[in-house]
Write a protein that holds these residues in place. Structure first.
Motif, PDB file in Angstrom:
ATOM      1  N   PRO A 270       5.288  -1.869  -9.584  1.00  0.00           N
ATOM      2  CA  PRO A 270       4.616  -3.110 -10.002  1.00  0.00           C
ATOM      3  C   PRO A 270       5.465  -4.356  -9.785  1.00  0.00           C
ATOM      4  O   PRO A 270       4.941  -5.422  -9.452  1.00  0.00           O
ATOM      5  CB  PRO A 270       4.336  -2.884 -11.494  1.00  0.00           C
ATOM      6  CG  PRO A 270       5.326  -1.854 -11.932  1.00  0.00           C
ATOM      7  CD  PRO A 270       5.526  -0.974 -10.733  1.00  0.00           C
ATOM      8  N   VAL A 271       6.788  -4.239  -9.954  1.00  0.00           N
ATOM      9  CA  VAL A 271       7.674  -5.387  -9.736  1.00  0.00           C
ATOM     10  C   VAL A 271       7.567  -5.858  -8.290  1.00  0.00           C
ATOM     11  O   VAL A 271       7.359  -7.046  -8.010  1.00  0.00           O
ATOM     12  CB  VAL A 271       9.136  -5.017 -10.065  1.00  0.00           C
ATOM     13  CG1 VAL A 271      10.092  -6.128  -9.615  1.00  0.00           C
ATOM     14  CG2 VAL A 271       9.306  -4.765 -11.556  1.00  0.00           C
ATOM     15  N   TYR A 272       7.712  -4.937  -7.382  1.00  0.00           N
ATOM     16  CA  TYR A 272       7.754  -5.258  -5.957  1.00  0.00           C
ATOM     17  C   TYR A 272       6.420  -5.833  -5.485  1.00  0.00           C
ATOM     18  O   TYR A 272       6.374  -6.847  -4.773  1.00  0.00           O
ATOM     19  CB  TYR A 272       8.105  -3.997  -5.164  1.00  0.00           C
ATOM     20  CG  TYR A 272       8.691  -4.267  -3.806  1.00  0.00           C
ATOM     21  CD1 TYR A 272      10.046  -4.566  -3.659  1.00  0.00           C
ATOM     22  CD2 TYR A 272       7.904  -4.245  -2.661  1.00  0.00           C
ATOM     23  CE1 TYR A 272      10.596  -4.815  -2.419  1.00  0.00           C
ATOM     24  CE2 TYR A 272       8.436  -4.490  -1.417  1.00  0.00           C
ATOM     25  CZ  TYR A 272       9.782  -4.775  -1.295  1.00  0.00           C
ATOM     26  OH  TYR A 272      10.313  -5.031  -0.056  1.00  0.00           O
ATOM     27  N   THR A 273       5.321  -5.198  -5.891  1.00  0.00           N
ATOM     28  CA  THR A 273       4.013  -5.656  -5.427  1.00  0.00           C
ATOM     29  C   THR A 273       3.670  -7.019  -5.995  1.00  0.00           C
ATOM     30  O   THR A 273       3.045  -7.842  -5.314  1.00  0.00           O
ATOM     31  CB  THR A 273       2.925  -4.641  -5.833  1.00  0.00           C
ATOM     32  OG1 THR A 273       3.371  -3.323  -5.506  1.00  0.00           O
ATOM     33  CG2 THR A 273       1.638  -4.904  -5.098  1.00  0.00           C
ATOM     34  N   ALA A 274       4.069  -7.290  -7.223  1.00  0.00           N
ATOM     35  CA  ALA A 274       3.741  -8.577  -7.845  1.00  0.00           C
ATOM     36  C   ALA A 274       4.508  -9.732  -7.224  1.00  0.00           C
ATOM     37  O   ALA A 274       4.059 -10.879  -7.296  1.00  0.00           O
ATOM     38  CB  ALA A 274       4.026  -8.516  -9.342  1.00  0.00           C
ATOM     39  N   GLU A 275       5.653  -9.465  -6.585  1.00  0.00           N
ATOM     40  CA  GLU A 275       6.496 -10.563  -6.112  1.00  0.00           C
ATOM     41  C   GLU A 275       6.428 -10.804  -4.608  1.00  0.00           C
ATOM     42  O   GLU A 275       6.928 -11.821  -4.143  1.00  0.00           O
ATOM     43  CB  GLU A 275       7.955 -10.317  -6.517  1.00  0.00           C
ATOM     44  CG  GLU A 275       8.619  -9.140  -5.846  1.00  0.00           C
ATOM     45  CD  GLU A 275       9.997  -8.841  -6.424  1.00  0.00           C
ATOM     46  OE1 GLU A 275      10.398  -9.515  -7.401  1.00  0.00           O
ATOM     47  OE2 GLU A 275      10.668  -7.931  -5.927  1.00  0.00           O
ATOM     48  N   ILE A 276       5.809  -9.915  -3.835  1.00  0.00           N
ATOM     49  CA  ILE A 276       5.916 -10.063  -2.375  1.00  0.00           C
ATOM     50  C   ILE A 276       4.754 -10.827  -1.744  1.00  0.00           C
ATOM     51  O   ILE A 276       4.907 -11.378  -0.649  1.00  0.00           O
ATOM     52  CB  ILE A 276       6.070  -8.696  -1.666  1.00  0.00           C
ATOM     53  CG1 ILE A 276       4.886  -7.778  -1.952  1.00  0.00           C
ATOM     54  CG2 ILE A 276       7.389  -8.040  -2.059  1.00  0.00           C
ATOM     55  CD1 ILE A 276       4.971  -6.426  -1.231  1.00  0.00           C
ATOM     56  N   PHE A 277       3.605 -10.917  -2.407  1.00  0.00           N
ATOM     57  CA  PHE A 277       2.456 -11.579  -1.783  1.00  0.00           C
ATOM     58  C   PHE A 277       2.504 -13.087  -1.990  1.00  0.00           C
ATOM     59  O   PHE A 277       2.933 -13.565  -3.047  1.00  0.00           O
ATOM     60  CB  PHE A 277       1.149 -11.038  -2.363  1.00  0.00           C
ATOM     61  CG  PHE A 277       0.760  -9.695  -1.818  1.00  0.00           C
ATOM     62  CD1 PHE A 277       0.231  -9.571  -0.547  1.00  0.00           C
ATOM     63  CD2 PHE A 277       0.932  -8.551  -2.575  1.00  0.00           C
ATOM     64  CE1 PHE A 277      -0.121  -8.333  -0.036  1.00  0.00           C
ATOM     65  CE2 PHE A 277       0.588  -7.311  -2.081  1.00  0.00           C
ATOM     66  CZ  PHE A 277       0.054  -7.194  -0.804  1.00  0.00           C
TER      67      PHE A 277
ATOM     68  N   ILE B 184       0.841  -1.203   0.000  1.00  0.00           N
ATOM     69  CA  ILE B 184       0.000   0.000   0.000  1.00  0.00           C
ATOM     70  C   ILE B 184       0.875   1.251   0.000  1.00  0.00           C
ATOM     71  O   ILE B 184       0.604   2.218  -0.723  1.00  0.00           O
ATOM     72  CB  ILE B 184      -0.953  -0.008   1.215  1.00  0.00           C
ATOM     73  CG1 ILE B 184      -2.029  -1.087   1.028  1.00  0.00           C
ATOM     74  CG2 ILE B 184      -1.599   1.360   1.416  1.00  0.00           C
ATOM     75  CD1 ILE B 184      -2.926  -1.280   2.229  1.00  0.00           C
ATOM     76  N   GLY B 185       1.942   1.226   0.782  1.00  0.00           N
ATOM     77  CA  GLY B 185       2.829   2.387   0.863  1.00  0.00           C
ATOM     78  C   GLY B 185       3.509   2.706  -0.453  1.00  0.00           C
ATOM     79  O   GLY B 185       3.547   3.866  -0.875  1.00  0.00           O
ATOM     80  N   VAL B 186       4.028   1.689  -1.136  1.00  0.00           N
ATOM     81  CA  VAL B 186       4.761   1.957  -2.375  1.00  0.00           C
ATOM     82  C   VAL B 186       3.821   2.456  -3.467  1.00  0.00           C
ATOM     83  O   VAL B 186       4.164   3.349  -4.244  1.00  0.00           O
ATOM     84  CB  VAL B 186       5.560   0.709  -2.824  1.00  0.00           C
ATOM     85  CG1 VAL B 186       4.671  -0.367  -3.399  1.00  0.00           C
ATOM     86  CG2 VAL B 186       6.653   1.081  -3.817  1.00  0.00           C
TER      87      VAL B 186
END
Length: 526
Positions: A423-430, A303-305
């Motif tokens: 988008p890179v970070y959010t797609a890979e962390i969940f 959410i923050g990023v």
């Protein structure tokens, strides 16, 4: 250690395990070499990320089209703000629907749906006869944008090997920027047409990338993670072997996905039954109501990023760059559109550079340096525009040059870090079972924030001056720098199923602490 971990996670045969053990022994006795990029995964990522061209095109083309829409339809600044920004709120419907659609029909067909919806929206906008008709087209196009913005990074992250996931997943942001540049070029190309035709051609031509996208995406394979979730292990193994660095890597990826889906380790059937659960309610409970410490940390980071990506003012610059240049003293419409093309070219060029460093340097260094440069650029832009406002009617050459440099440097710094990494970070962390719905939460935050900025920017700069608006964005970017330094761990080189271990435990993110913790856990198991 590799085989011990896989025994715990389950999901590979004895023969595969033996190959992996041999591979790990060879790795320990030979120098590590970076694997060559998988050309098939590269091609799949390119095609899937083209979905984001439709969002970029809409952003870029609308920045110039509103100049002529205002003259032709005789609308006010408030109506222009709503017209420009409302698509971000409409896209929430598409983002929310895309999560469920992608889990039901698959990631690939969801991209086709996105293209079809945006095609209809672009057609409606191109044939709009008045403001109300235009808003209907914006509504339909917004749903398509929400679909594309949510599904393209998820598909690319799931198809990519860990060694090049950052590089490949960043393609979504690359193609957003390509779309923005195409929109700016379209503005300039059709600006010489009669006013009532020019803006309609600018908007209607957006049907072309939608058609091309829908045709090409049909050739893509389905996401291996989605295939495993459907119990189609043979199909998933086939896709993984084509998109992994080698067969050992494919077996490791399959083992991790099977473990995440709760499939027994000794199961080697081609098709396995997956128990049907009331998934939607359970997923939202795990995500929002009863999250584990790691999921809570991941949610805060995501959410923050997304919030800071938009609240630092990128859409204000990209959507309203002609107005910013006008405030800087450039009054000719053609020259304003030429400078917006320069903005699009700068943005696209820098993001292409960033894609090659995501997997070499890592997410955190690029992100922190990007935001630091954005703070400096926004401050310079605020100073320049304040000086120009102070000497109203008098051209201050150095301030005009500084304002143009500030705009170009801001979009450049944004594009080397915060733009592609979000988008890179959010797609890979969940975690796998939460990924589609969780990513839609990030997209929702992103689009709401973007909508608020784009629908209020004209009113904001009229209220606190245009220089004051960019000082405000610089302050928000400073808060972002603190947040990113404190909350976001480095994820470079980790498999998607391993990333969750980086989060939780009082926000332990420093690589040294994480390594010590992993060593302690391993020693405790011996």
């Amino acid at each position: 250690m590799v085989d011990r971990k896989l025994e715990e996670n389950g999901g590979i045969s004895g023969e595969s395990k033996e190959r992996i053990i041999i591979s790990s022994e060879l790795e320990s006795s030979t120098p590590k070499m970076r694997p060559k990029r998988n050309k098939y995964a590269f091609g799949c990522s390119i095609l899937a990320s083209m979905a984001c061209v439709i969002l970029g095109y809409d952003i870029g083309v609308m920045s110039g089209a509103v100049i002529y829409i205002k003259k032709d339809l005789k609308v006010s600044d408030v109506q222009i703000e709503i017209l420009v920004g409302i698509i971000n709120l409409y896209s929430l419907i598409g983002a929310a629907a895309a999560g469920r659609t992608s889990d039901w029909a698959g990631r690939r067909w969801t991209i086709v749906v996105a293209a079809g919806i945006f095609f209809a929206g672009a057609l409606l906008m191109g044939f709009a006869t008045d403001y109300a008709f235009l808003m209907v087209g914006r509504f339909v196009a917004g749903i398509g944008v929400g679909y594309a913005l949510m599904i393209a990074p998820v598909y690319t992250a799931e198809i990519s090997p860990a060694s090049s996931r950052g590089f490949l997943t960043s393609f979504s942001e690359v193609f957003i920027n390509v779309g923005i540049l195409l929109g700016y070029v379209s503005n300039y190309a059709f600006s010489k047409l009669p006013i009532h035709l020019g803006w309609r051609f600018m908007l209607g031509i957006g049907t072309i990338p939608s058609i091309f996208l829908a045709i090409t995406v049909i050739a893509l394979p389905e996401s291996p993670r989605w295939l495993v979730m459907q119990g189609r292990l043979s199909d998933a193994r086939y896709v993984l072997e084509k998109t992994s660095d080698n067969k050992v890597d494919a077996e490791l990826r399959l083992a991790d996905i099977k473990a995440a889906c709760g499939i027994p380790e000794n199961c080697i059937d081609d098709i396995v039954p997956i128990p049907k659960q009331s998934q939607d309610d359970a997923i939202w409970r795990k995500l929002l109501i009863h999250p584990t410490p790691s999921v809570r940390h991941i949610l805060i980071a995501a959410i923050g990023v997304h919030f800071f990506q938009q609240s630092s003012g990128i859409d204000a610059v990209v959507l309203y760059s002609p107005r910013i240049f006008e405030k800087a003293g450039i009054t000719d419409d053609t020259k304003k559109l030429l400078f917006t093309v320069a903005v699009g070219t700068t943005k696209t060029s820098f993001i292409l550079v960033a894609t090659f460093f995501l997997d070499k340097i890592g997410r955190r260094p690029l992100l922190l340096s990007s935001v630091g440069g954005m703070i400096m650029s926004l401050t310079l832009l605020g100073v320049a525009l304040t000086v120009i406002d102070h000497y109203d009617g008098k051209v201050i050459i150095w301030a005009v040059v500084l304002a143009i440099a500030g705009v170009l440097s801001f979009v450049g710094f944004f594009s080397i870090g915060l733009g592609p990494i979000t988008p890179v970070y959010t797609a890979e962390i969940f975690p796998l079972r939460l990924r589609a719905q969780a990513f839609s939460v990030g997209v929702a935050v992103n689009r709401v924030t973007s909508g608020v900025i784009s629908m209020t920017f004209i009113s904001l700069y009229k209220g606190i001056t245009i220089g004051g608006a960019f000082f405000l964005f610089a302050g928000i970017a400073s808060l972002a720098l603190v947040f990113f330094y404190t909350v976001l761990p480095e994820t470079r080189g980790k498999n998607l199923e391993e990333v969750e271990a980086l989060f939780g435990n009082n926000f332990i993110w420093r690589s040294g602490n994480l390594k010590k913790r992993e060593e302690a856990d391993w020693n405790g198991q011996i």
